[in-house]
Design a protein around this motif. Structure first.
Motif, short mmCIF file in Angstrom:
data_model
loop_
_atom_site.label_atom_id
_atom_site.label_comp_id
_atom_site.label_asym_id
_atom_site.label_seq_id
_atom_site.Cartn_x
_atom_site.Cartn_y
_atom_site.Cartn_z
N GLY A 1 86.14 48.83 -15.25
CA GLY A 1 85.86 50.23 -14.93
C GLY A 1 84.40 50.47 -15.25
N LEU A 2 83.61 50.74 -14.23
CA LEU A 2 82.16 50.80 -14.41
C LEU A 2 81.64 52.20 -14.19
CD1 LEU A 2 81.34 47.72 -12.18
CD2 LEU A 2 81.39 47.75 -14.68
N MET A 3 80.54 52.50 -14.87
CA MET A 3 79.79 53.71 -14.54
C MET A 3 78.44 53.24 -14.03
SD MET A 3 79.52 57.09 -16.85
CE MET A 3 81.08 57.87 -16.56
N LEU A 4 78.04 53.75 -12.87
CA LEU A 4 76.76 53.33 -12.30
C LEU A 4 75.69 54.30 -12.80
CD1 LEU A 4 78.04 52.49 -8.70
CD2 LEU A 4 77.88 51.01 -10.71
N LEU B 1 77.91 58.27 -21.29
CA LEU B 1 77.10 57.81 -20.16
C LEU B 1 77.27 58.79 -19.00
CD1 LEU B 1 78.14 54.04 -20.21
CD2 LEU B 1 76.08 55.03 -21.19
N GLN B 2 76.34 58.72 -18.06
CA GLN B 2 76.40 59.60 -16.88
C GLN B 2 76.33 58.75 -15.63
OE1 GLN B 2 76.72 62.85 -17.15
NE2 GLN B 2 76.06 63.27 -19.25
N GLY B 3 77.10 59.14 -14.62
CA GLY B 3 76.99 58.45 -13.33
C GLY B 3 78.35 58.35 -12.68
N PRO B 4 78.38 57.98 -11.38
CA PRO B 4 79.66 57.82 -10.71
C PRO B 4 80.40 56.58 -11.22
CG PRO B 4 77.85 57.21 -9.25
CD PRO B 4 77.23 57.73 -10.51
N GLU B 5 81.73 56.62 -11.12
CA GLU B 5 82.54 55.50 -11.60
C GLU B 5 83.09 54.70 -10.43
OE1 GLU B 5 85.41 56.48 -14.75
OE2 GLU B 5 84.28 58.33 -14.98
N VAL B 6 83.28 53.41 -10.65
CA VAL B 6 83.84 52.55 -9.61
C VAL B 6 84.63 51.44 -10.31
CG1 VAL B 6 81.77 51.10 -9.44
CG2 VAL B 6 83.24 51.36 -7.44
N SER B 7 85.67 50.95 -9.65
CA SER B 7 86.51 49.88 -10.23
C SER B 7 86.25 48.57 -9.50
CB SER B 7 88.00 50.21 -10.08
OG SER B 7 88.30 51.51 -10.53
N VAL B 8 86.02 47.51 -10.27
CA VAL B 8 85.83 46.18 -9.67
C VAL B 8 86.86 45.23 -10.26
CG1 VAL B 8 84.26 44.21 -9.45
CG2 VAL B 8 83.38 46.54 -9.21
N PHE B 9 87.45 44.41 -9.38
CA PHE B 9 88.52 43.50 -9.79
C PHE B 9 88.10 42.06 -9.55
CE2 PHE B 9 90.26 47.54 -8.61
CZ PHE B 9 91.05 47.83 -9.70
N ALA B 10 88.23 41.25 -10.59
CA ALA B 10 87.90 39.82 -10.48
C ALA B 10 89.17 39.02 -10.71
CB ALA B 10 86.85 39.45 -11.51
N LEU B 11 89.55 38.21 -9.72
CA LEU B 11 90.69 37.31 -9.88
C LEU B 11 90.13 36.05 -10.54
CD1 LEU B 11 92.17 37.65 -6.26
CD2 LEU B 11 92.55 39.12 -8.26
N ILE C 1 82.71 50.93 -18.73
CA ILE C 1 83.39 52.03 -19.42
C ILE C 1 84.63 51.48 -20.11
CG2 ILE C 1 84.81 54.07 -18.97
CD1 ILE C 1 82.00 54.80 -18.86
N GLU C 2 85.34 50.62 -19.43
CA GLU C 2 86.53 50.00 -20.01
C GLU C 2 86.86 48.74 -19.23
OE1 GLU C 2 90.28 51.90 -19.30
OE2 GLU C 2 89.78 52.36 -17.24
N PHE C 3 87.59 47.85 -19.89
CA PHE C 3 88.20 46.72 -19.20
C PHE C 3 89.70 46.92 -19.23
CE2 PHE C 3 84.46 43.92 -20.42
CZ PHE C 3 84.06 43.68 -19.12
N ASN C 4 90.37 46.48 -18.15
CA ASN C 4 91.82 46.40 -18.17
C ASN C 4 92.20 44.98 -17.79
OD1 ASN C 4 92.42 49.18 -18.79
ND2 ASN C 4 91.70 49.66 -16.74
N CYS C 5 93.40 44.59 -18.20
CA CYS C 5 93.81 43.20 -18.00
C CYS C 5 94.76 43.07 -16.82
CB CYS C 5 94.46 42.67 -19.28
SG CYS C 5 95.95 43.56 -19.75
N ARG C 6 94.71 44.03 -15.90
CA ARG C 6 95.68 44.15 -14.79
C ARG C 6 94.97 44.81 -13.62
NH1 ARG C 6 95.78 49.51 -14.85
NH2 ARG C 6 95.12 50.42 -16.82
N PHE C 7 95.65 44.90 -12.49
CA PHE C 7 95.12 45.66 -11.36
C PHE C 7 95.20 47.15 -11.67
CE2 PHE C 7 96.45 41.78 -9.05
CZ PHE C 7 95.32 41.55 -8.29
#
Ligand code: AMP
Ligand code: GLY
Length: 438
Positions: A286-289, A203-213, A297-303
Protein backbone atom coordinates in the motif's frame (compact mmCIF):
# COMPACT_ATOMS: atom_id res chain seq x y z
CA UNK A 1 12.16 -24.41 10.66
CA UNK A 2 10.51 -23.67 7.33
CA UNK A 3 10.08 -26.69 5.13
CA UNK A 4 11.48 -26.27 1.67
CA UNK A 5 11.13 -28.99 -0.92
CA UNK A 6 13.76 -29.41 -3.64
CA UNK A 7 13.44 -27.24 -6.70
CA UNK A 8 11.62 -29.08 -9.52
CA UNK A 9 13.12 -29.38 -13.03
CA UNK A 10 9.84 -28.32 -14.58
CA UNK A 11 6.37 -27.41 -13.33
CA UNK A 12 4.39 -30.48 -12.25
CA UNK A 13 0.90 -31.11 -13.71
CA UNK A 14 -1.74 -28.79 -12.30
CA UNK A 15 -5.35 -29.94 -12.40
CA UNK A 16 -6.89 -29.59 -8.97
CA UNK A 17 -6.67 -26.53 -6.75
CA UNK A 18 -7.90 -25.47 -3.35
CA UNK A 19 -8.59 -21.81 -2.60
CA UNK A 20 -8.82 -21.05 1.12
CA UNK A 21 -11.17 -18.23 2.16
CA UNK A 22 -14.73 -17.09 1.70
CA UNK A 23 -14.67 -13.50 0.49
CA UNK A 24 -14.97 -11.79 -2.85
CA UNK A 25 -11.22 -12.05 -3.25
CA UNK A 26 -11.28 -15.84 -3.03
CA UNK A 27 -14.27 -16.01 -5.34
CA UNK A 28 -12.34 -14.03 -7.95
CA UNK A 29 -9.21 -16.16 -7.46
CA UNK A 30 -11.22 -19.37 -7.89
CA UNK A 31 -12.90 -18.01 -11.03
CA UNK A 32 -9.60 -16.89 -12.59
CA UNK A 33 -7.75 -20.10 -11.71
CA UNK A 34 -10.53 -22.31 -13.05
CA UNK A 35 -10.22 -20.54 -16.42
CA UNK A 36 -6.59 -21.63 -16.78
CA UNK A 37 -6.03 -24.49 -19.24
CA UNK A 38 -5.65 -27.86 -17.55
CA UNK A 39 -7.32 -26.78 -14.31
CA UNK A 40 -10.48 -28.80 -14.05
CA UNK A 41 -11.44 -28.62 -10.40
CA UNK A 42 -11.21 -25.75 -7.94
CA UNK A 43 -12.33 -26.31 -4.37
CA UNK A 44 -13.11 -23.28 -2.22
CA UNK A 45 -13.35 -23.41 1.55
CA UNK A 46 -15.37 -22.13 3.29
CA UNK A 47 -16.55 -20.27 0.16
CA UNK A 48 -19.78 -18.28 0.09
CA UNK A 49 -23.25 -18.26 -1.45
CA UNK A 50 -21.79 -17.86 -4.94
CA UNK A 51 -19.16 -20.60 -4.91
CA UNK A 52 -21.31 -23.24 -6.55
CA UNK A 53 -22.38 -20.81 -9.26
CA UNK A 54 -18.81 -20.85 -10.56
CA UNK A 55 -18.40 -23.49 -13.22
CA UNK A 56 -16.00 -26.22 -12.12
CA UNK A 57 -15.85 -24.97 -8.52
CA UNK A 58 -16.78 -26.98 -5.48
CA UNK A 59 -17.43 -25.83 -1.93
CA UNK A 60 -16.00 -27.34 1.20
CA UNK A 61 -16.98 -26.77 4.82
CA UNK A 62 -13.51 -26.71 6.36
CA UNK A 63 -12.47 -23.67 8.38
CA UNK A 64 -9.60 -21.66 6.95
CA UNK A 65 -7.69 -22.18 10.21
CA UNK A 66 -8.13 -25.96 10.32
CA UNK A 67 -4.75 -27.06 8.95
CA UNK A 68 -5.38 -30.76 9.70
CA UNK A 69 -8.73 -30.67 7.92
CA UNK A 70 -7.21 -28.92 4.92
CA UNK A 71 -4.33 -31.41 4.71
CA UNK A 72 -6.71 -34.37 4.86
CA UNK A 73 -8.85 -32.92 2.08
CA UNK A 74 -5.82 -32.18 -0.10
CA UNK A 75 -4.63 -35.79 0.28
CA UNK A 76 -8.06 -37.26 -0.42
CA UNK A 77 -8.55 -35.16 -3.53
CA UNK A 78 -4.98 -35.05 -4.86
CA UNK A 79 -4.82 -31.24 -4.71
CA UNK A 80 -1.91 -29.89 -6.75
CA UNK A 81 -1.87 -26.33 -5.40
CA UNK A 82 -3.36 -24.51 -2.42
CA UNK A 83 -3.91 -20.75 -2.62
CA UNK A 84 -4.54 -19.10 0.75
CA UNK A 85 -6.52 -15.86 0.48
CA UNK A 86 -6.91 -14.18 3.90
CA UNK A 87 -4.30 -12.97 6.35
CA UNK A 88 -5.60 -14.81 9.44
CA UNK A 89 -4.63 -18.35 8.34
CA UNK A 90 -1.32 -17.07 6.95
CA UNK A 91 -0.45 -15.32 10.22
CA UNK A 92 -1.50 -18.47 12.10
CA UNK A 93 0.98 -20.59 10.14
CA UNK A 94 -1.48 -22.61 8.07
CA UNK A 95 0.77 -22.32 5.00
CA UNK A 96 3.68 -23.73 7.05
CA UNK A 97 1.62 -26.68 8.19
CA UNK A 98 0.47 -27.48 4.66
CA UNK A 99 4.01 -27.18 3.26
CA UNK A 100 5.31 -29.47 6.00
CA UNK A 101 2.75 -31.98 4.76
CA UNK A 102 4.33 -31.76 1.31
CA UNK A 103 1.74 -29.55 -0.39
CA UNK A 104 2.45 -26.73 -2.84
CA UNK A 105 1.11 -23.58 -1.21
CA UNK A 106 0.81 -20.04 -2.52
CA UNK A 107 0.96 -17.88 0.61
CA UNK A 108 3.75 -16.97 3.03
CA UNK A 109 4.48 -18.81 6.26
CA UNK A 110 3.83 -17.21 9.63
CA UNK A 111 7.29 -15.63 9.49
CA UNK A 112 6.65 -13.73 6.24
CA UNK A 113 3.05 -12.96 7.20
CA UNK A 114 4.43 -10.70 9.92
CA UNK A 115 4.74 -8.13 7.13
CA UNK A 116 1.05 -7.62 7.82
CA UNK A 117 0.52 -9.16 11.24
CA UNK A 118 2.95 -6.82 13.01
CA UNK A 119 3.34 -3.26 11.87
CA UNK A 120 6.36 -2.80 14.16
CA UNK A 121 8.05 -5.85 12.59
CA UNK A 122 7.31 -4.56 9.09
CA UNK A 123 8.66 -1.12 9.94
CA UNK A 124 11.85 -2.64 11.30
CA UNK A 125 12.27 -4.68 8.13
CA UNK A 126 11.72 -1.58 6.00
CA UNK A 127 14.36 0.26 7.99
CA UNK A 128 16.83 -2.61 7.52
CA UNK A 129 16.12 -2.73 3.79
CA UNK A 130 16.28 1.03 3.23
CA UNK A 131 12.69 1.00 1.97
CA UNK A 132 11.03 4.42 1.80
CA UNK A 133 8.36 4.74 4.51
CA UNK A 134 7.18 7.28 7.07
CA UNK A 135 9.34 7.84 10.16
CA UNK A 136 7.98 5.86 13.10
CA UNK A 137 8.16 5.09 16.81
CA UNK A 138 7.15 1.67 18.14
CA UNK A 139 5.75 2.01 21.67
CA UNK A 140 4.28 -0.44 24.16
CA UNK A 141 3.35 1.80 27.12
CA UNK A 142 1.09 4.82 27.40
CA UNK A 143 3.65 7.16 29.05
CA UNK A 144 6.24 6.22 26.41
CA UNK A 145 3.78 7.04 23.60
CA UNK A 146 2.72 10.34 25.16
CA UNK A 147 6.38 11.27 25.68
CA UNK A 148 7.03 10.82 21.93
CA UNK A 149 4.07 13.06 21.15
CA UNK A 150 5.18 15.62 23.71
CA UNK A 151 8.63 15.74 22.20
CA UNK A 152 7.47 16.02 18.57
CA UNK A 153 4.59 18.44 19.15
CA UNK A 154 2.78 17.52 15.94
CA UNK A 155 -0.15 15.25 15.01
CA UNK A 156 0.81 11.65 14.22
CA UNK A 157 -0.76 8.58 12.65
CA UNK A 158 -1.59 6.02 15.38
CA UNK A 159 -1.54 2.33 14.37
CA UNK A 160 -2.33 -0.78 16.40
CA UNK A 161 0.59 -3.16 15.91
CA UNK A 162 -1.42 -6.34 15.29
CA UNK A 163 -4.22 -7.46 12.98
CA UNK A 164 -7.24 -5.22 13.56
CA UNK A 165 -9.34 -5.99 10.46
CA UNK A 166 -8.33 -2.73 8.79
CA UNK A 167 -9.69 -0.65 11.65
CA UNK A 168 -6.56 -0.11 13.74
CA UNK A 169 -5.36 3.16 12.16
CA UNK A 170 -6.19 6.75 13.19
CA UNK A 171 -4.90 9.58 11.02
CA UNK A 172 -5.08 12.32 13.65
CA UNK A 173 -5.50 15.95 12.64
CA UNK A 174 -4.36 17.48 15.93
CA UNK A 175 -2.03 16.71 18.84
CA UNK A 176 -5.09 16.29 21.10
CA UNK A 177 -6.66 13.80 18.69
CA UNK A 178 -3.36 11.92 18.53
CA UNK A 179 -3.26 11.68 22.33
CA UNK A 180 -6.89 10.53 22.42
CA UNK A 181 -6.23 7.79 19.84
CA UNK A 182 -3.19 6.59 21.81
CA UNK A 183 -5.22 6.48 25.02
CA UNK A 184 -8.09 4.58 23.41
CA UNK A 185 -5.75 2.01 21.90
CA UNK A 186 -4.03 1.34 25.22
CA UNK A 187 -7.47 1.20 26.89
CA UNK A 188 -8.18 -1.86 24.74
CA UNK A 189 -10.09 -0.53 21.73
CA UNK A 190 -8.32 -3.03 19.44
CA UNK A 191 -7.93 -5.80 21.99
CA UNK A 192 -4.53 -7.45 21.98
CA UNK A 193 -3.78 -5.99 18.51
CA UNK A 194 -3.39 -2.61 20.28
CA UNK A 195 -1.08 -3.67 23.08
CA UNK A 196 1.76 -2.24 21.04
CA UNK A 197 1.42 0.79 18.80
CA UNK A 198 3.32 2.30 15.94
CA UNK A 199 3.25 6.10 15.82
CA UNK A 200 4.01 7.46 12.37
CA UNK A 201 4.73 10.70 10.61
CA UNK A 202 1.82 11.72 8.44
CA UNK A 203 2.48 11.55 4.69
CA UNK A 204 0.57 13.30 1.91
CA UNK A 205 -0.31 12.09 -1.55
CA UNK A 206 -2.56 9.75 -3.51
CA UNK A 207 -2.56 6.06 -2.57
CA UNK A 208 -2.14 3.08 -4.87
CA UNK A 209 -1.86 -0.69 -4.32
CA UNK A 210 0.86 -2.77 -5.97
CA UNK A 211 0.95 -6.58 -5.90
CA UNK A 212 4.06 -8.69 -6.36
CA UNK A 213 3.73 -12.43 -6.88
CA UNK A 214 6.87 -13.81 -5.25
CA UNK A 215 8.69 -17.15 -5.22
CA UNK A 216 11.08 -16.15 -2.44
CA UNK A 217 13.64 -14.72 -4.86
CA UNK A 218 11.89 -13.57 -8.02
CA UNK A 219 8.69 -11.66 -8.57
CA UNK A 220 6.03 -10.72 -11.12
CA UNK A 221 4.27 -7.40 -10.68
CA UNK A 222 0.57 -6.96 -11.41
CA UNK A 223 -0.86 -3.70 -12.76
CA UNK A 224 -1.32 -1.12 -10.00
CA UNK A 225 -4.83 -0.84 -8.58
CA UNK A 226 -6.74 1.95 -6.93
CA UNK A 227 -8.84 1.14 -3.88
CA UNK A 228 -11.60 3.33 -2.37
CA UNK A 229 -11.44 2.91 1.39
CA UNK A 230 -14.10 5.35 2.55
CA UNK A 231 -17.74 4.29 2.83
CA UNK A 232 -19.33 7.35 1.24
CA UNK A 233 -19.18 9.23 -2.03
CA UNK A 234 -16.64 12.03 -2.19
CA UNK A 235 -14.26 9.84 -0.14
CA UNK A 236 -16.08 10.71 3.06
CA UNK A 237 -17.30 8.63 6.00
CA UNK A 238 -15.62 5.83 7.90
CA UNK A 239 -12.83 3.64 6.55
CA UNK A 240 -13.93 0.26 5.21
CA UNK A 241 -12.24 -2.80 3.77
CA UNK A 242 -12.70 -1.15 0.36
CA UNK A 243 -15.83 -0.02 -1.51
CA UNK A 244 -14.53 -0.28 -5.06
CA UNK A 245 -11.43 -0.33 -7.19
CA UNK A 246 -10.03 -0.02 -10.66
CA UNK A 247 -6.96 -1.15 -12.54
CA UNK A 248 -4.59 -0.32 -14.08
CA UNK A 249 -4.32 2.85 -12.00
CA UNK A 250 -2.77 5.52 -14.25
CA UNK A 251 -1.25 7.17 -11.17
CA UNK A 252 1.63 4.76 -11.60
CA UNK A 253 2.82 4.39 -15.19
CA UNK A 254 5.27 1.72 -16.35
CA UNK A 255 8.26 3.80 -15.19
CA UNK A 256 6.60 4.44 -11.83
CA UNK A 257 5.93 0.74 -11.38
CA UNK A 258 9.58 -0.03 -12.13
CA UNK A 259 10.58 2.55 -9.53
CA UNK A 260 8.35 0.77 -7.00
CA UNK A 261 9.98 -2.53 -7.95
CA UNK A 262 13.49 -1.13 -7.53
CA UNK A 263 12.93 0.95 -4.41
CA UNK A 264 10.31 -1.08 -2.55
CA UNK A 265 9.65 -4.65 -3.65
CA UNK A 266 13.11 -5.92 -4.58
CA UNK A 267 14.62 -4.58 -1.33
CA UNK A 268 11.70 -6.03 0.66
CA UNK A 269 12.20 -9.50 -0.76
CA UNK A 270 15.94 -9.18 -0.12
CA UNK A 271 15.37 -8.05 3.47
CA UNK A 272 13.04 -11.03 3.99
CA UNK A 273 15.69 -13.39 2.60
CA UNK A 274 18.30 -11.81 4.86
CA UNK A 275 16.10 -12.90 7.75
CA UNK A 276 15.98 -16.41 6.35
CA UNK A 277 12.39 -16.03 5.10
CA UNK A 278 11.38 -17.63 1.81
CA UNK A 279 8.37 -15.53 0.92
CA UNK A 280 6.17 -17.53 -1.47
CA UNK A 281 3.01 -15.56 -1.98
CA UNK A 282 1.85 -12.08 -2.78
CA UNK A 283 3.30 -8.94 -1.25
CA UNK A 284 0.72 -6.18 -1.27
CA UNK A 285 2.37 -2.79 -0.98
CA UNK A 286 0.00 0.00 0.00
CA UNK A 287 1.84 3.05 -1.25
CA UNK A 288 1.48 6.78 -0.96
CA UNK A 289 2.90 8.71 -3.90
CA UNK A 290 4.47 11.67 -2.13
CA UNK A 291 6.31 14.66 -3.54
CA UNK A 292 9.58 12.82 -2.83
CA UNK A 293 8.52 9.50 -4.41
CA UNK A 294 6.58 6.39 -3.40
CA UNK A 295 6.50 5.54 0.31
CA UNK A 296 5.10 2.40 1.91
CA UNK A 297 2.01 3.01 4.05
CA UNK A 298 1.54 -0.66 4.85
CA UNK A 299 2.36 -4.13 3.65
CA UNK A 300 -0.14 -6.96 3.49
CA UNK A 301 0.65 -10.61 3.00
CA UNK A 302 -2.35 -11.28 0.70
CA UNK A 303 -4.22 -9.82 -2.25
CA UNK A 304 -6.30 -6.72 -1.61
CA UNK A 305 -10.06 -7.04 -1.51
CA UNK A 306 -11.58 -5.61 -3.79
CA UNK A 307 -8.38 -4.97 -5.79
CA UNK A 308 -8.08 -8.70 -6.45
CA UNK A 309 -11.56 -8.90 -7.97
CA UNK A 310 -10.65 -5.99 -10.24
CA UNK A 311 -7.36 -7.53 -11.33
CA UNK A 312 -8.29 -11.19 -11.84
CA UNK A 313 -10.27 -10.66 -15.08
CA UNK A 314 -7.11 -9.09 -16.58
CA UNK A 315 -4.94 -12.13 -15.83
CA UNK A 316 -3.84 -14.38 -18.66
CA UNK A 317 -4.25 -18.17 -18.78
CA UNK A 318 -0.79 -18.64 -17.22
CA UNK A 319 -2.01 -17.43 -13.81
CA UNK A 320 -2.36 -20.87 -12.22
CA UNK A 321 1.13 -21.93 -13.32
CA UNK A 322 2.60 -18.65 -12.13
CA UNK A 323 1.11 -19.13 -8.65
CA UNK A 324 2.26 -22.75 -8.67
CA UNK A 325 5.79 -21.67 -9.60
CA UNK A 326 5.75 -19.11 -6.77
CA UNK A 327 4.66 -21.87 -4.40
CA UNK A 328 7.51 -24.12 -5.57
CA UNK A 329 10.19 -21.43 -5.62
CA UNK A 330 10.77 -21.61 -9.37
CA UNK A 331 9.13 -18.61 -10.99
CA UNK A 332 11.76 -18.77 -13.72
CA UNK A 333 10.15 -22.01 -14.93
CA UNK A 334 6.71 -20.46 -15.34
CA UNK A 335 5.41 -19.00 -18.58
CA UNK A 336 5.30 -15.20 -18.64
CA UNK A 337 2.03 -13.90 -17.21
CA UNK A 338 0.08 -12.09 -19.90
CA UNK A 339 -2.09 -9.20 -18.81
CA UNK A 340 -5.10 -8.12 -20.86
CA UNK A 341 -4.90 -4.49 -21.88
CA UNK A 342 -8.29 -3.30 -20.72
CA UNK A 343 -9.73 -1.04 -18.06
CA UNK A 344 -11.24 -3.01 -15.18
CA UNK A 345 -13.77 -1.48 -12.82
CA UNK A 346 -15.15 -2.87 -9.59
CA UNK A 347 -17.97 -1.68 -7.35
CA UNK A 348 -18.69 -3.25 -3.94
CA UNK A 349 -22.21 -3.44 -2.55
CA UNK A 350 -22.38 -3.50 1.23
CA UNK A 351 -25.06 -4.45 3.72
CA UNK A 352 -27.09 -1.95 5.68
CA UNK A 353 -25.11 -0.86 8.74
CA UNK A 354 -21.69 -1.66 7.25
CA UNK A 355 -18.98 -1.16 8.46
CA UNK A 356 -20.04 -0.87 12.14
CA UNK A 357 -22.90 -3.36 12.44
CA UNK A 358 -23.80 -4.96 9.10
CA UNK A 359 -27.26 -6.46 8.95
CA UNK A 360 -27.47 -10.07 7.79
CA UNK A 361 -30.14 -12.42 6.51
CA UNK A 362 -31.78 -10.33 3.77
CA UNK A 363 -32.78 -12.05 0.54
CA UNK A 364 -30.54 -11.13 -2.43
CA UNK A 365 -32.16 -10.95 -5.86
CA UNK A 366 -29.92 -11.28 -8.91
CA UNK A 367 -30.63 -11.38 -12.64
CA UNK A 368 -28.66 -13.74 -14.89
CA UNK A 369 -25.92 -11.95 -16.83
CA UNK A 370 -24.14 -13.36 -19.87
CA UNK A 371 -21.89 -10.41 -20.64
CA UNK A 372 -18.42 -11.99 -20.89
CA UNK A 373 -16.82 -8.71 -19.81
CA UNK A 374 -18.71 -8.63 -16.56
CA UNK A 375 -18.28 -10.70 -13.39
CA UNK A 376 -20.34 -10.69 -10.22
CA UNK A 377 -18.21 -12.03 -7.38
CA UNK A 378 -20.03 -12.91 -4.19
CA UNK A 379 -18.55 -12.03 -0.80
CA UNK A 380 -20.87 -11.87 2.23
CA UNK A 381 -23.58 -14.17 0.88
CA UNK A 382 -24.85 -17.64 1.78
CA UNK A 383 -27.59 -20.01 0.65
CA UNK A 384 -30.26 -21.14 3.08
CA UNK A 385 -31.74 -24.68 3.12
CA UNK A 386 -34.14 -23.75 0.34
CA UNK A 387 -31.32 -22.43 -1.84
CA UNK A 388 -32.31 -18.80 -1.36
CA UNK A 389 -29.43 -16.36 -1.47
CA UNK A 390 -29.07 -14.28 1.72
CA UNK A 391 -26.73 -11.53 2.87
CA UNK A 392 -24.27 -12.81 5.48
CA UNK A 393 -21.53 -10.20 5.81
CA UNK A 394 -20.56 -6.57 5.52
CA UNK A 395 -19.45 -6.51 1.92
CA UNK A 396 -22.01 -8.57 0.03
CA UNK A 397 -21.14 -8.49 -3.70
CA UNK A 398 -18.46 -7.13 -6.02
CA UNK A 399 -19.53 -6.21 -9.52
CA UNK A 400 -16.61 -6.09 -11.95
CA UNK A 401 -16.57 -5.05 -15.62
CA UNK A 402 -13.97 -4.46 -18.32
CA UNK A 403 -13.93 -2.20 -21.36
CA UNK A 404 -11.56 -0.11 -23.46
CA UNK A 405 -12.09 2.96 -21.29
CA UNK A 406 -12.85 3.46 -17.62
CA UNK A 407 -16.02 5.37 -18.52
CA UNK A 408 -17.33 2.35 -20.38
CA UNK A 409 -16.14 -0.13 -17.75
CA UNK A 410 -17.85 1.70 -14.90
CA UNK A 411 -21.02 2.26 -16.95
CA UNK A 412 -21.09 -1.49 -17.58
CA UNK A 413 -20.60 -2.33 -13.89
CA UNK A 414 -23.20 0.15 -12.66
CA UNK A 415 -25.69 -1.01 -15.28
CA UNK A 416 -25.44 -4.56 -13.96
CA UNK A 417 -26.01 -3.37 -10.38
CA UNK A 418 -29.41 -2.05 -11.39
CA UNK A 419 -30.56 -5.67 -11.55
CA UNK A 420 -29.31 -6.50 -8.04
CA UNK A 421 -31.49 -5.95 -5.02
CA UNK A 422 -31.57 -6.62 -1.30
CA UNK A 423 -32.89 -4.60 1.60
CA UNK A 424 -30.49 -1.84 2.67
CA UNK A 425 -28.12 -2.34 -0.26
CA UNK A 426 -25.55 0.46 -0.35
CA UNK A 427 -22.82 1.26 -2.81
CA UNK A 428 -20.87 4.27 -3.98
CA UNK A 429 -21.85 5.72 -7.36
CA UNK A 430 -18.57 7.58 -7.71
CA UNK A 431 -16.04 4.72 -7.75
CA UNK A 432 -13.38 5.61 -10.29
CA UNK A 433 -14.11 9.35 -10.09
CA UNK A 434 -10.38 9.89 -10.55
CA UNK A 435 -10.46 8.34 -14.04
CA UNK A 436 -14.04 8.94 -15.21
CA UNK A 437 -15.34 11.79 -17.28
CA UNK A 438 -18.97 10.71 -17.13
P1 AMP B 1 -3.30 1.12 6.89
O1 AMP B 1 -4.29 0.22 7.57
O2 AMP B 1 -1.93 1.11 7.47
O3 AMP B 1 -3.35 0.99 5.40
O4 AMP B 1 -3.88 2.59 7.07
C1 AMP B 1 -5.19 2.93 6.71
C2 AMP B 1 -5.19 4.25 6.01
O5 AMP B 1 -4.66 5.26 6.87
C3 AMP B 1 -4.30 4.29 4.78
O6 AMP B 1 -4.95 3.81 3.65
C4 AMP B 1 -4.00 5.77 4.69
O7 AMP B 1 -5.05 6.45 4.05
C5 AMP B 1 -3.93 6.21 6.11
N1 AMP B 1 -2.54 6.25 6.57
C6 AMP B 1 -1.83 5.24 7.11
N2 AMP B 1 -0.56 5.63 7.40
C7 AMP B 1 -0.47 6.92 7.02
C8 AMP B 1 0.58 7.90 7.06
N3 AMP B 1 1.79 7.61 7.56
N4 AMP B 1 0.31 9.13 6.58
C9 AMP B 1 -0.92 9.44 6.10
N5 AMP B 1 -1.95 8.57 6.04
C10 AMP B 1 -1.74 7.32 6.49
N1 GLY C 1 -8.67 -3.15 -0.02
C1 GLY C 1 -7.77 -3.04 1.06
C2 GLY C 1 -7.36 -4.32 1.64
O1 GLY C 1 -7.62 -5.38 1.12
O2 GLY C 1 -6.70 -4.28 2.67
Amino acid sequence: MAHSSPRPQSLPPLHRLLVVGGGGREQALAWALRRCPGVNEVWVTPGNGGTLDLEGCRALGISELDADGLIAHCRDHAIDLVVIGPEAPLAAGVADRLREAGLAVFGPGADGAQLEASKAWAKQLMQEGGIPTAGHWAVSELPEALAVLDRLQRPLVVKADGLAAGKGVTVAETIEATAAAIQEAFAGRFGSAGERLVLEERLQGPEVSVFALCDGERMVLLPPAQDHKRLLEGDRGPNTGGMGAYAPAPLLDAAGLEQVRAQVLTPTLRALRNRGIQYRGVIYAGLMLTATGPQVIEFNCRFGDPECQTLMPLMGPELAQVLQACALGCLDLAPALTITEACSACVVTAAEGYPDAPKKGDVVLLAPDDDPQRQLFHAGTRRDQDGRLLTSGGRVLTQVAQADTFDQAFARAYQALETVDYRGMQYRRDIGHQVRRS
